[in-house]
Scaffold this active site. Sequence first.
Site, PDB file in Angstrom:
ATOM      1  N   HIS A   1       0.867  -1.204   0.000  1.00 40.61           N
ATOM      2  CA  HIS A   1       0.000   0.000   0.000  1.00 40.61           C
ATOM      3  C   HIS A   1       0.896   1.244   0.000  1.00 40.61           C
ATOM      4  O   HIS A   1       1.677   1.421  -0.916  1.00 40.61           O
ATOM      5  CB  HIS A   1      -0.940  -0.095   1.216  1.00 40.61           C
ATOM      6  CG  HIS A   1      -2.027   0.946   1.287  1.00 40.61           C
ATOM      7  ND1 HIS A   1      -2.461   1.705   0.237  1.00 40.61           N
ATOM      8  CD2 HIS A   1      -2.800   1.341   2.349  1.00 40.61           C
ATOM      9  CE1 HIS A   1      -3.431   2.518   0.623  1.00 40.61           C
ATOM     10  NE2 HIS A   1      -3.656   2.322   1.906  1.00 40.61           N
TER      11      HIS A   1
ATOM     12  N   HIS B   1      -2.314  -2.534  -9.367  1.00 40.62           N
ATOM     13  CA  HIS B   1      -3.314  -1.892  -8.518  1.00 40.62           C
ATOM     14  C   HIS B   1      -4.520  -2.822  -8.405  1.00 40.62           C
ATOM     15  O   HIS B   1      -4.884  -3.486  -9.357  1.00 40.62           O
ATOM     16  CB  HIS B   1      -3.753  -0.553  -9.142  1.00 40.62           C
ATOM     17  CG  HIS B   1      -4.417   0.356  -8.166  1.00 40.62           C
ATOM     18  ND1 HIS B   1      -5.744   0.265  -7.841  1.00 40.62           N
ATOM     19  CD2 HIS B   1      -3.904   1.352  -7.414  1.00 40.62           C
ATOM     20  CE1 HIS B   1      -6.035   1.185  -6.953  1.00 40.62           C
ATOM     21  NE2 HIS B   1      -4.942   1.855  -6.665  1.00 40.62           N
TER      22      HIS B   1
ATOM     23  N   ASP C   1       2.503   5.569  -6.889  1.00 42.05           N
ATOM     24  CA  ASP C   1       3.761   5.526  -6.146  1.00 42.05           C
ATOM     25  C   ASP C   1       4.972   5.499  -7.061  1.00 42.05           C
ATOM     26  O   ASP C   1       6.067   5.916  -6.663  1.00 42.05           O
ATOM     27  CB  ASP C   1       3.769   4.302  -5.219  1.00 42.05           C
ATOM     28  CG  ASP C   1       2.706   4.431  -4.144  1.00 42.05           C
ATOM     29  OD1 ASP C   1       1.949   3.471  -3.938  1.00 42.05           O
ATOM     30  OD2 ASP C   1       2.606   5.521  -3.544  1.00 42.05           O
TER      31      ASP C   1
HETATM   32  C1  SDX Z   1      -1.525   2.039  -3.357  1.00 36.25           C
HETATM   33  O1  SDX Z   1      -6.255   0.690  -3.234  1.00 36.25           O
HETATM   34  C2  SDX Z   1      -5.766   1.846  -3.482  1.00 36.25           C
HETATM   35  O2  SDX Z   1      -6.416   2.715  -4.010  1.00 36.25           O
HETATM   36  C3  SDX Z   1      -4.322   2.052  -3.035  1.00 36.25           C
HETATM   37  C4  SDX Z   1      -3.676   3.348  -3.486  1.00 36.25           C
HETATM   38  C5  SDX Z   1      -4.285   4.536  -2.796  1.00 36.25           C
HETATM   39  O3  SDX Z   1      -4.244   5.642  -3.354  1.00 36.25           O
HETATM   40  O4  SDX Z   1      -4.747   4.370  -1.635  1.00 36.25           O
HETATM   41  O5  SDX Z   1      -3.826   3.476  -4.885  1.00 36.25           O
HETATM   42  C6  SDX Z   1      -2.186   3.371  -3.127  1.00 36.25           C
HETATM   43  O6  SDX Z   1      -1.457   1.274  -2.440  1.00 36.25           O
HETATM   44  C7  SDX Z   1      -1.049   1.676  -4.724  1.00 36.25           C
HETATM   45  C8  SDX Z   1      -0.411   0.236  -4.787  1.00 36.25           C
HETATM   46  C9  SDX Z   1       1.014   0.318  -4.225  1.00 36.25           C
HETATM   47  N1  SDX Z   1       1.552  -1.037  -4.058  1.00 36.25           N
HETATM   48  C10 SDX Z   1       2.565  -1.487  -4.861  1.00 36.25           C
HETATM   49  O7  SDX Z   1       3.048  -0.849  -5.791  1.00 36.25           O
HETATM   50  C11 SDX Z   1       3.080  -2.870  -4.488  1.00 36.25           C
HETATM   51  C12 SDX Z   1       3.252  -3.730  -5.738  1.00 36.25           C
HETATM   52  N2  SDX Z   1       1.913  -4.025  -6.281  1.00 36.25           N
HETATM   53  C13 SDX Z   1       1.369  -5.349  -6.001  1.00 36.25           C
HETATM   54  O8  SDX Z   1       1.656  -5.777  -4.702  1.00 36.25           O
HETATM   55  C14 SDX Z   1      -0.097  -5.442  -6.435  1.00 36.25           C
HETATM   56  O9  SDX Z   1      -0.202  -4.909  -7.694  1.00 36.25           O
HETATM   57  C15 SDX Z   1      -1.179  -4.833  -5.558  1.00 36.25           C
HETATM   58  C16 SDX Z   1      -1.121  -5.352  -4.177  1.00 36.25           C
HETATM   59  C17 SDX Z   1      -1.092  -3.367  -5.555  1.00 36.25           C
HETATM   60  C18 SDX Z   1      -2.530  -5.229  -6.170  1.00 36.25           C
HETATM   61  O10 SDX Z   1      -2.557  -6.563  -6.203  1.00 36.25           O
HETATM   62  P1  SDX Z   1      -3.886  -7.418  -6.512  1.00 36.25           P
HETATM   63  O11 SDX Z   1      -4.944  -6.610  -7.152  1.00 36.25           O
HETATM   64  O12 SDX Z   1      -4.231  -8.148  -5.278  1.00 36.25           O
HETATM   65  O13 SDX Z   1      -3.390  -8.355  -7.622  1.00 36.25           O
HETATM   66  P2  SDX Z   1      -2.498  -9.598  -7.305  1.00 36.25           P
HETATM   67  O14 SDX Z   1      -1.465  -9.280  -6.247  1.00 36.25           O
HETATM   68  O15 SDX Z   1      -3.424 -10.752  -7.073  1.00 36.25           O
HETATM   69  O16 SDX Z   1      -1.712  -9.746  -8.672  1.00 36.25           O
HETATM   70  C19 SDX Z   1      -2.314 -10.403  -9.780  1.00 36.25           C
HETATM   71  C20 SDX Z   1      -1.140 -11.003 -10.535  1.00 36.25           C
HETATM   72  C21 SDX Z   1      -0.287 -11.891  -9.629  1.00 36.25           C
HETATM   73  O17 SDX Z   1       0.350 -12.848 -10.450  1.00 36.25           O
HETATM   74  P3  SDX Z   1      -0.089 -14.401 -10.264  1.00 36.25           P
HETATM   75  O18 SDX Z   1       0.234 -14.728  -8.814  1.00 36.25           O
HETATM   76  O19 SDX Z   1      -1.590 -14.426 -10.567  1.00 36.25           O
HETATM   77  O20 SDX Z   1       0.764 -15.107 -11.280  1.00 36.25           O
HETATM   78  O21 SDX Z   1      -0.266  -9.942 -10.970  1.00 36.25           O
HETATM   79  C22 SDX Z   1       0.997 -10.073 -10.318  1.00 36.25           C
HETATM   80  C23 SDX Z   1       0.778 -10.955  -9.103  1.00 36.25           C
HETATM   81  O22 SDX Z   1       1.979 -11.647  -8.768  1.00 36.25           O
HETATM   82  N3  SDX Z   1       1.404  -8.736  -9.884  1.00 36.25           N
HETATM   83  C24 SDX Z   1       2.659  -8.346  -9.827  1.00 36.25           C
HETATM   84  C25 SDX Z   1       2.602  -7.020  -9.377  1.00 36.25           C
HETATM   85  N4  SDX Z   1       1.328  -6.658  -9.177  1.00 36.25           N
HETATM   86  C26 SDX Z   1       0.576  -7.744  -9.478  1.00 36.25           C
HETATM   87  N5  SDX Z   1       3.819  -8.991 -10.086  1.00 36.25           N
HETATM   88  C27 SDX Z   1       4.948  -8.275  -9.906  1.00 36.25           C
HETATM   89  N6  SDX Z   1       4.973  -6.993  -9.490  1.00 36.25           N
HETATM   90  C28 SDX Z   1       3.833  -6.343  -9.230  1.00 36.25           C
HETATM   91  N7  SDX Z   1       3.861  -5.069  -8.812  1.00 36.25           N
END
Ligand code: SDX
Length: 383
Positions: free
Chosen positions: A226, A265, A316
Amino acid sequence: MTDIKKGLAGVVVDYTAVSKVNPETNSLLYRGYPVQELAATQPFEAVAYLLWNGELPTEVELARLRATERSYRVLPADVRAGIDLVPLDAHPMDEVRTALSLIGARDLAGSGSVLDASGSAAENLSRSIRLFSVLPAIVAYGQRRRRGQQPVAPRDDLDYAANFLWMTFGEEADPVVVDAFNRSMILYAEHSFNASTFTARVIASTLSDLYSAVVGAVGALKGPLHGGANEAVLHIFDEIGAAENVVPWLDAALAEKRKIMGFGHRVYKRGDSRVPTMKAALDTLVAHYDRPDVLALYETLESEFVSRKGIYPNLDYPSGPAYNLMGFDTLTFTPLFVAARIVGWTAHVIEQLGANALIRPLSEYNGPDERHIEGYVPDDAVL
Ligand code: SDX
Protein backbone atom coordinates in the site's frame (compact mmCIF):
# COMPACT_ATOMS: atom_id res chain seq x y z
CA MET A 1 -19.33 -24.04 -1.36
CA THR A 2 -19.09 -20.48 0.04
CA ASP A 3 -17.87 -17.88 -2.46
CA ILE A 4 -15.00 -16.32 -0.46
CA LYS A 5 -13.98 -12.83 -1.71
CA LYS A 6 -10.32 -12.84 -0.59
CA GLY A 7 -9.11 -9.36 0.22
CA LEU A 8 -12.67 -8.16 -0.43
CA ALA A 9 -11.54 -7.88 -4.08
CA GLY A 10 -14.36 -6.48 -6.20
CA VAL A 11 -16.77 -6.35 -3.23
CA VAL A 12 -18.90 -3.19 -2.90
CA VAL A 13 -19.55 -2.76 0.84
CA ASP A 14 -21.10 0.72 1.13
CA TYR A 15 -21.80 4.05 -0.48
CA THR A 16 -19.47 7.03 -0.25
CA ALA A 17 -19.90 10.57 -1.54
CA VAL A 18 -16.23 11.47 -0.98
CA SER A 19 -14.68 10.17 -4.21
CA LYS A 20 -15.35 7.95 -7.20
CA VAL A 21 -12.68 5.66 -8.65
CA ASN A 22 -13.74 4.41 -12.09
CA PRO A 23 -11.37 1.83 -13.66
CA GLU A 24 -13.57 1.62 -16.77
CA THR A 25 -12.95 5.26 -17.63
CA ASN A 26 -9.65 5.34 -15.67
CA SER A 27 -10.90 8.37 -13.75
CA LEU A 28 -10.97 9.69 -10.18
CA LEU A 29 -13.48 12.29 -8.98
CA TYR A 30 -13.20 14.14 -5.66
CA ARG A 31 -16.78 15.13 -4.76
CA GLY A 32 -17.48 15.12 -8.51
CA TYR A 33 -14.41 17.07 -9.69
CA PRO A 34 -11.78 15.23 -11.84
CA VAL A 35 -8.57 15.05 -9.82
CA GLN A 36 -6.57 16.25 -12.82
CA GLU A 37 -8.48 19.56 -12.84
CA LEU A 38 -8.01 20.02 -9.12
CA ALA A 39 -4.29 19.26 -9.31
CA ALA A 40 -3.80 21.72 -12.15
CA THR A 41 -5.75 24.63 -10.63
CA GLN A 42 -6.12 24.38 -6.82
CA PRO A 43 -3.95 24.77 -3.73
CA PHE A 44 -4.04 21.65 -1.54
CA GLU A 45 -5.88 23.64 1.14
CA ALA A 46 -8.84 24.16 -1.23
CA VAL A 47 -8.98 20.43 -2.10
CA ALA A 48 -8.92 19.57 1.59
CA TYR A 49 -11.87 21.92 2.11
CA LEU A 50 -13.69 20.24 -0.81
CA LEU A 51 -13.16 16.71 0.53
CA TRP A 52 -14.32 17.66 4.03
CA ASN A 53 -17.24 19.91 3.09
CA GLY A 54 -18.38 18.66 -0.31
CA GLU A 55 -17.87 21.97 -2.16
CA LEU A 56 -14.86 24.04 -3.19
CA PRO A 57 -14.37 26.97 -0.81
CA THR A 58 -15.28 30.57 -1.57
CA GLU A 59 -12.43 33.05 -1.20
CA VAL A 60 -13.63 33.85 2.32
CA GLU A 61 -13.91 30.16 3.28
CA LEU A 62 -10.44 29.45 1.89
CA ALA A 63 -8.99 32.43 3.74
CA ARG A 64 -10.61 31.18 6.95
CA LEU A 65 -9.20 27.65 6.47
CA ARG A 66 -5.76 29.07 5.69
CA ALA A 67 -5.81 31.18 8.86
CA THR A 68 -6.78 28.14 10.94
CA GLU A 69 -4.14 25.98 9.25
CA ARG A 70 -1.47 28.58 9.98
CA SER A 71 -2.50 28.72 13.63
CA TYR A 72 -1.83 24.99 14.11
CA ARG A 73 1.46 24.66 12.17
CA VAL A 74 3.74 24.69 15.19
CA LEU A 75 4.69 21.27 16.57
CA PRO A 76 3.57 21.35 20.25
CA ALA A 77 6.52 20.89 22.64
CA ASP A 78 4.92 17.86 24.33
CA VAL A 79 4.39 16.13 20.95
CA ARG A 80 8.00 16.91 20.00
CA ALA A 81 9.09 15.38 23.30
CA GLY A 82 7.02 12.30 22.47
CA ILE A 83 8.64 11.99 19.03
CA ASP A 84 12.06 12.29 20.70
CA LEU A 85 11.26 9.09 22.64
CA VAL A 86 11.09 7.18 19.35
CA PRO A 87 14.49 5.67 18.44
CA LEU A 88 16.20 7.55 15.60
CA ASP A 89 16.47 4.28 13.66
CA ALA A 90 12.77 3.46 14.04
CA HIS A 91 10.78 3.78 10.80
CA PRO A 92 9.38 7.33 10.44
CA MET A 93 5.88 5.86 10.07
CA ASP A 94 6.20 4.65 13.67
CA GLU A 95 7.18 8.21 14.62
CA VAL A 96 4.12 9.63 12.80
CA ARG A 97 1.83 7.01 14.36
CA THR A 98 3.17 7.82 17.83
CA ALA A 99 2.81 11.57 17.37
CA LEU A 100 -0.80 11.28 16.16
CA SER A 101 -1.65 8.92 19.00
CA LEU A 102 -0.17 11.37 21.53
CA ILE A 103 -2.09 14.30 20.01
CA GLY A 104 -5.30 12.28 20.25
CA ALA A 105 -4.73 11.18 23.83
CA ARG A 106 -4.06 14.75 24.94
CA ASP A 107 -7.01 16.19 23.01
CA LEU A 108 -9.45 13.60 24.38
CA ALA A 109 -8.15 13.67 27.94
CA GLY A 110 -11.04 14.16 30.36
CA SER A 111 -13.64 13.76 27.64
CA GLY A 112 -15.69 11.23 29.57
CA SER A 113 -16.63 7.67 28.80
CA VAL A 114 -16.20 5.76 25.55
CA LEU A 115 -19.84 6.61 24.89
CA ASP A 116 -18.64 10.15 24.06
CA ALA A 117 -15.62 8.95 22.01
CA SER A 118 -16.92 9.58 18.53
CA GLY A 119 -17.66 13.28 19.06
CA SER A 120 -19.80 15.47 16.82
CA ALA A 121 -19.22 16.12 13.10
CA ALA A 122 -18.15 19.68 13.96
CA GLU A 123 -15.67 18.47 16.61
CA ASN A 124 -14.27 15.93 14.17
CA LEU A 125 -13.92 18.49 11.39
CA SER A 126 -11.96 20.72 13.72
CA ARG A 127 -9.79 17.74 14.79
CA SER A 128 -9.23 16.90 11.10
CA ILE A 129 -8.05 20.43 10.31
CA ARG A 130 -5.67 20.37 13.27
CA LEU A 131 -4.10 17.08 12.15
CA PHE A 132 -3.87 18.36 8.56
CA SER A 133 -2.15 21.50 9.86
CA VAL A 134 0.36 19.89 12.21
CA LEU A 135 1.42 16.91 10.08
CA PRO A 136 3.91 18.93 8.00
CA ALA A 137 5.67 19.89 11.23
CA ILE A 138 5.70 16.25 12.38
CA VAL A 139 7.10 14.99 9.06
CA ALA A 140 9.62 17.84 8.71
CA TYR A 141 10.78 17.48 12.33
CA GLY A 142 11.26 13.72 11.80
CA GLN A 143 13.48 14.13 8.76
CA ARG A 144 15.55 16.93 10.33
CA ARG A 145 16.08 15.04 13.61
CA ARG A 146 17.31 11.99 11.68
CA ARG A 147 19.72 14.28 9.82
CA GLY A 148 20.90 15.89 13.11
CA GLN A 149 19.38 19.23 12.09
CA GLN A 150 17.47 21.64 14.31
CA PRO A 151 13.74 22.11 13.58
CA VAL A 152 12.67 25.05 11.40
CA ALA A 153 9.77 27.22 12.55
CA PRO A 154 6.85 27.61 10.13
CA ARG A 155 6.38 30.81 8.10
CA ASP A 156 2.99 32.48 7.98
CA ASP A 157 3.75 34.17 4.67
CA LEU A 158 3.90 30.80 2.88
CA ASP A 159 0.96 28.62 1.79
CA TYR A 160 0.69 25.00 2.88
CA ALA A 161 2.96 23.41 0.23
CA ALA A 162 5.67 26.09 0.33
CA ASN A 163 5.70 26.09 4.14
CA PHE A 164 5.96 22.27 4.24
CA LEU A 165 9.09 22.47 2.06
CA TRP A 166 10.44 25.41 4.09
CA MET A 167 10.07 23.51 7.39
CA THR A 168 11.71 20.42 5.88
CA PHE A 169 14.69 22.00 4.14
CA GLY A 170 15.10 25.38 5.87
CA GLU A 171 15.10 27.26 2.58
CA GLU A 172 12.42 28.65 0.30
CA ALA A 173 11.64 26.16 -2.49
CA ASP A 174 11.53 27.11 -6.15
CA PRO A 175 7.95 27.63 -7.44
CA VAL A 176 8.46 24.64 -9.81
CA VAL A 177 9.10 22.41 -6.80
CA VAL A 178 6.24 23.93 -4.77
CA ASP A 179 3.82 23.28 -7.66
CA ALA A 180 4.97 19.66 -8.10
CA PHE A 181 4.69 19.07 -4.35
CA ASN A 182 1.24 20.67 -4.21
CA ARG A 183 0.07 18.41 -7.08
CA SER A 184 1.43 15.29 -5.33
CA MET A 185 -0.49 16.12 -2.14
CA ILE A 186 -3.71 16.54 -4.10
CA LEU A 187 -3.19 13.26 -5.95
CA TYR A 188 -2.42 11.39 -2.70
CA ALA A 189 -5.27 12.97 -0.71
CA GLU A 190 -8.07 10.47 -1.32
CA HIS A 191 -8.86 7.21 -3.09
CA SER A 192 -12.17 5.70 -1.90
CA PHE A 193 -12.05 2.43 0.11
CA ASN A 194 -8.31 1.69 -0.13
CA ALA A 195 -6.86 -0.48 2.66
CA SER A 196 -5.92 2.37 5.03
CA THR A 197 -9.13 4.32 4.51
CA PHE A 198 -11.22 1.19 4.99
CA THR A 199 -9.23 0.49 8.17
CA ALA A 200 -10.17 3.95 9.41
CA ARG A 201 -13.81 3.32 8.54
CA VAL A 202 -13.88 -0.02 10.36
CA ILE A 203 -12.54 1.69 13.50
CA ALA A 204 -15.00 4.57 13.12
CA SER A 205 -17.85 2.09 12.57
CA THR A 206 -17.53 0.99 16.24
CA LEU A 207 -18.12 4.69 17.23
CA SER A 208 -14.53 4.94 18.41
CA ASP A 209 -12.75 8.30 18.08
CA LEU A 210 -11.25 9.91 14.97
CA TYR A 211 -7.69 9.74 16.36
CA SER A 212 -7.92 5.96 16.88
CA ALA A 213 -9.18 5.60 13.32
CA VAL A 214 -6.30 7.66 11.91
CA VAL A 215 -3.66 5.81 13.94
CA GLY A 216 -5.02 2.53 12.60
CA ALA A 217 -4.90 3.91 9.07
CA VAL A 218 -1.23 4.89 9.49
CA GLY A 219 -0.50 1.28 10.42
CA ALA A 220 -2.23 0.03 7.27
CA LEU A 221 -0.57 2.59 5.00
CA LYS A 222 2.93 1.61 6.16
CA GLY A 223 2.77 -1.73 4.34
CA PRO A 224 4.74 -1.98 1.04
CA LEU A 225 1.67 -3.34 -0.77
CA HIS A 226 0.00 0.00 0.00
CA GLY A 227 1.57 3.33 1.00
CA GLY A 228 5.02 1.91 1.69
CA ALA A 229 5.39 1.30 -2.04
CA ASN A 230 6.58 4.85 -2.80
CA GLU A 231 9.57 4.29 -0.50
CA ALA A 232 10.08 0.83 -2.00
CA VAL A 233 10.24 2.31 -5.52
CA LEU A 234 13.33 4.30 -4.53
CA HIS A 235 14.95 1.22 -3.00
CA ILE A 236 14.44 -0.45 -6.41
CA PHE A 237 15.89 2.56 -8.26
CA ASP A 238 18.91 2.47 -5.94
CA GLU A 239 19.33 -1.27 -6.62
CA ILE A 240 19.18 -0.81 -10.39
CA GLY A 241 21.37 2.31 -10.46
CA ALA A 242 21.02 3.25 -14.12
CA ALA A 243 18.82 2.54 -17.18
CA GLU A 244 21.37 0.17 -18.73
CA ASN A 245 21.00 -2.18 -15.74
CA VAL A 246 17.20 -2.49 -16.01
CA VAL A 247 16.97 -5.62 -18.18
CA PRO A 248 19.29 -7.85 -16.15
CA TRP A 249 17.82 -6.54 -12.91
CA LEU A 250 14.28 -7.23 -14.07
CA ASP A 251 15.23 -10.69 -15.40
CA ALA A 252 16.54 -11.59 -11.94
CA ALA A 253 13.68 -9.94 -10.04
CA LEU A 254 10.99 -11.72 -12.05
CA ALA A 255 12.90 -15.00 -11.80
CA GLU A 256 12.73 -14.55 -8.00
CA LYS A 257 8.98 -13.76 -8.38
CA ARG A 258 9.53 -10.38 -6.67
CA LYS A 259 6.72 -7.80 -6.61
CA ILE A 260 7.95 -4.75 -8.50
CA MET A 261 6.91 -1.89 -6.24
CA GLY A 262 5.06 0.99 -7.86
CA PHE A 263 3.32 -1.28 -10.34
CA GLY A 264 -0.11 -2.86 -10.29
CA HIS A 265 -3.31 -1.89 -8.52
CA ARG A 266 -6.29 -3.72 -7.01
CA VAL A 267 -8.81 -1.48 -8.80
CA TYR A 268 -7.08 0.03 -11.85
CA LYS A 269 -6.05 -2.69 -14.26
CA ARG A 270 -5.11 -0.54 -17.28
CA GLY A 271 -3.19 2.17 -15.49
CA ASP A 272 -3.73 4.46 -12.48
CA SER A 273 -5.71 7.62 -13.36
CA ARG A 274 -3.32 9.77 -11.30
CA VAL A 275 -0.08 8.68 -12.97
CA PRO A 276 -0.12 11.02 -16.02
CA THR A 277 -0.50 14.08 -13.76
CA MET A 278 2.26 12.95 -11.38
CA LYS A 279 4.52 11.90 -14.29
CA ALA A 280 4.13 15.42 -15.76
CA ALA A 281 5.18 16.84 -12.40
CA LEU A 282 8.17 14.47 -12.40
CA ASP A 283 9.09 15.66 -15.90
CA THR A 284 9.19 19.28 -14.70
CA LEU A 285 11.43 18.28 -11.79
CA VAL A 286 13.76 16.29 -14.09
CA ALA A 287 14.14 19.42 -16.25
CA HIS A 288 14.48 21.72 -13.22
CA TYR A 289 17.26 19.64 -11.66
CA ASP A 290 18.71 18.54 -15.03
CA ARG A 291 18.45 14.82 -14.20
CA PRO A 292 17.75 13.00 -17.51
CA ASP A 293 19.30 9.88 -15.93
CA VAL A 294 16.33 9.59 -13.56
CA LEU A 295 13.89 9.80 -16.46
CA ALA A 296 15.84 7.22 -18.48
CA LEU A 297 15.74 4.73 -15.61
CA TYR A 298 12.05 5.48 -14.92
CA GLU A 299 10.97 5.05 -18.55
CA THR A 300 13.15 2.00 -19.27
CA LEU A 301 11.86 0.08 -16.25
CA GLU A 302 8.28 1.07 -17.03
CA SER A 303 8.43 0.00 -20.70
CA GLU A 304 10.26 -3.25 -19.88
CA PHE A 305 7.86 -4.28 -17.10
CA VAL A 306 4.67 -3.24 -18.89
CA SER A 307 5.72 -5.05 -22.08
CA ARG A 308 6.57 -8.24 -20.17
CA LYS A 309 3.74 -8.37 -17.58
CA GLY A 310 1.05 -5.97 -18.83
CA ILE A 311 1.00 -4.44 -15.33
CA TYR A 312 0.96 -0.63 -15.21
CA PRO A 313 2.50 1.91 -12.86
CA ASN A 314 0.47 3.24 -9.92
CA LEU A 315 0.84 6.67 -8.29
CA ASP A 316 3.76 5.53 -6.15
CA TYR A 317 5.94 4.94 -9.21
CA PRO A 318 6.32 8.60 -10.34
CA SER A 319 5.98 9.94 -6.79
CA GLY A 320 9.07 8.13 -5.47
CA PRO A 321 11.60 9.70 -7.88
CA ALA A 322 9.77 13.04 -7.68
CA TYR A 323 10.15 13.20 -3.88
CA ASN A 324 13.77 12.09 -4.25
CA LEU A 325 14.49 14.97 -6.64
CA MET A 326 12.75 17.40 -4.25
CA GLY A 327 15.32 16.32 -1.62
CA PHE A 328 13.17 14.24 0.73
CA ASP A 329 14.86 11.25 2.38
CA THR A 330 13.44 7.98 1.04
CA LEU A 331 12.14 7.07 4.49
CA THR A 332 10.16 10.32 4.52
CA PHE A 333 8.10 9.37 1.45
CA THR A 334 5.34 7.40 3.18
CA PRO A 335 4.94 10.02 5.93
CA LEU A 336 4.33 12.46 3.06
CA PHE A 337 1.55 10.13 1.92
CA VAL A 338 0.08 10.39 5.47
CA ALA A 339 0.23 14.20 5.36
CA ALA A 340 -1.90 14.09 2.20
CA ARG A 341 -4.19 11.16 2.98
CA ILE A 342 -5.12 12.53 6.41
CA VAL A 343 -7.73 14.54 4.49
CA GLY A 344 -9.31 11.50 2.82
CA TRP A 345 -9.14 9.41 5.97
CA THR A 346 -10.86 12.04 8.11
CA ALA A 347 -13.50 12.79 5.46
CA HIS A 348 -14.36 9.09 5.45
CA VAL A 349 -14.31 8.83 9.26
CA ILE A 350 -16.81 11.70 9.48
CA GLU A 351 -18.96 10.03 6.81
CA GLN A 352 -18.78 6.64 8.58
CA LEU A 353 -19.62 8.11 11.99
CA GLY A 354 -22.66 9.70 10.38
CA ALA A 355 -23.71 6.31 8.97
CA ASN A 356 -23.69 4.78 12.46
CA ALA A 357 -23.32 1.25 11.03
CA LEU A 358 -20.91 -1.35 12.48
CA ILE A 359 -18.63 -3.03 9.88
CA ARG A 360 -18.36 -6.75 10.70
CA PRO A 361 -18.03 -9.26 7.80
CA LEU A 362 -18.44 -13.03 8.08
CA SER A 363 -15.86 -15.81 7.78
CA GLU A 364 -15.98 -19.44 6.66
CA TYR A 365 -14.52 -21.78 9.29
CA ASN A 366 -11.92 -24.27 7.99
CA GLY A 367 -10.39 -25.41 11.28
CA PRO A 368 -10.80 -28.76 13.12
CA ASP A 369 -14.31 -30.24 13.47
CA GLU A 370 -15.94 -29.92 16.88
CA ARG A 371 -14.12 -32.05 19.49
CA HIS A 372 -14.10 -32.30 23.34
CA ILE A 373 -11.57 -32.47 26.21
CA GLU A 374 -11.02 -35.98 27.69
CA GLY A 375 -12.77 -36.33 31.07
CA TYR A 376 -14.26 -32.87 31.02
CA VAL A 377 -17.57 -32.75 32.92
CA PRO A 378 -19.63 -29.66 32.15
CA ASP A 379 -20.65 -27.61 35.20
CA ASP A 380 -24.32 -28.08 34.44
CA ALA A 381 -24.06 -31.90 33.93
CA VAL A 382 -26.71 -33.90 35.81
CA LEU A 383 -24.61 -36.49 37.84
C1 SDX B 1 -1.52 2.04 -3.36
O1 SDX B 1 -6.25 0.69 -3.23
C2 SDX B 1 -5.77 1.85 -3.48
O2 SDX B 1 -6.42 2.71 -4.01
C3 SDX B 1 -4.32 2.05 -3.03
C4 SDX B 1 -3.68 3.35 -3.49
C5 SDX B 1 -4.29 4.54 -2.80
O3 SDX B 1 -4.24 5.64 -3.35
O4 SDX B 1 -4.75 4.37 -1.63
O5 SDX B 1 -3.83 3.48 -4.89
C6 SDX B 1 -2.19 3.37 -3.13
O6 SDX B 1 -1.46 1.27 -2.44
C7 SDX B 1 -1.05 1.68 -4.72
C8 SDX B 1 -0.41 0.24 -4.79
C9 SDX B 1 1.01 0.32 -4.22
N1 SDX B 1 1.55 -1.04 -4.06
C10 SDX B 1 2.57 -1.49 -4.86
O7 SDX B 1 3.05 -0.85 -5.79
C11 SDX B 1 3.08 -2.87 -4.49
C12 SDX B 1 3.25 -3.73 -5.74
N2 SDX B 1 1.91 -4.02 -6.28
C13 SDX B 1 1.37 -5.35 -6.00
O8 SDX B 1 1.66 -5.78 -4.70
C14 SDX B 1 -0.10 -5.44 -6.43
O9 SDX B 1 -0.20 -4.91 -7.69
C15 SDX B 1 -1.18 -4.83 -5.56
C16 SDX B 1 -1.12 -5.35 -4.18
C17 SDX B 1 -1.09 -3.37 -5.55
C18 SDX B 1 -2.53 -5.23 -6.17
O10 SDX B 1 -2.56 -6.56 -6.20
P1 SDX B 1 -3.89 -7.42 -6.51
O11 SDX B 1 -4.94 -6.61 -7.15
O12 SDX B 1 -4.23 -8.15 -5.28
O13 SDX B 1 -3.39 -8.36 -7.62
P2 SDX B 1 -2.50 -9.60 -7.30
O14 SDX B 1 -1.47 -9.28 -6.25
O15 SDX B 1 -3.42 -10.75 -7.07
O16 SDX B 1 -1.71 -9.75 -8.67
C19 SDX B 1 -2.31 -10.40 -9.78
C20 SDX B 1 -1.14 -11.00 -10.54
C21 SDX B 1 -0.29 -11.89 -9.63
O17 SDX B 1 0.35 -12.85 -10.45
P3 SDX B 1 -0.09 -14.40 -10.26
O18 SDX B 1 0.23 -14.73 -8.81
O19 SDX B 1 -1.59 -14.43 -10.57
O20 SDX B 1 0.76 -15.11 -11.28
O21 SDX B 1 -0.27 -9.94 -10.97
C22 SDX B 1 1.00 -10.07 -10.32
C23 SDX B 1 0.78 -10.96 -9.10
O22 SDX B 1 1.98 -11.65 -8.77
N3 SDX B 1 1.40 -8.74 -9.88
C24 SDX B 1 2.66 -8.35 -9.83
C25 SDX B 1 2.60 -7.02 -9.38
N4 SDX B 1 1.33 -6.66 -9.18
C26 SDX B 1 0.58 -7.74 -9.48
N5 SDX B 1 3.82 -8.99 -10.09
C27 SDX B 1 4.95 -8.27 -9.91
N6 SDX B 1 4.97 -6.99 -9.49
C28 SDX B 1 3.83 -6.34 -9.23
N7 SDX B 1 3.86 -5.07 -8.81
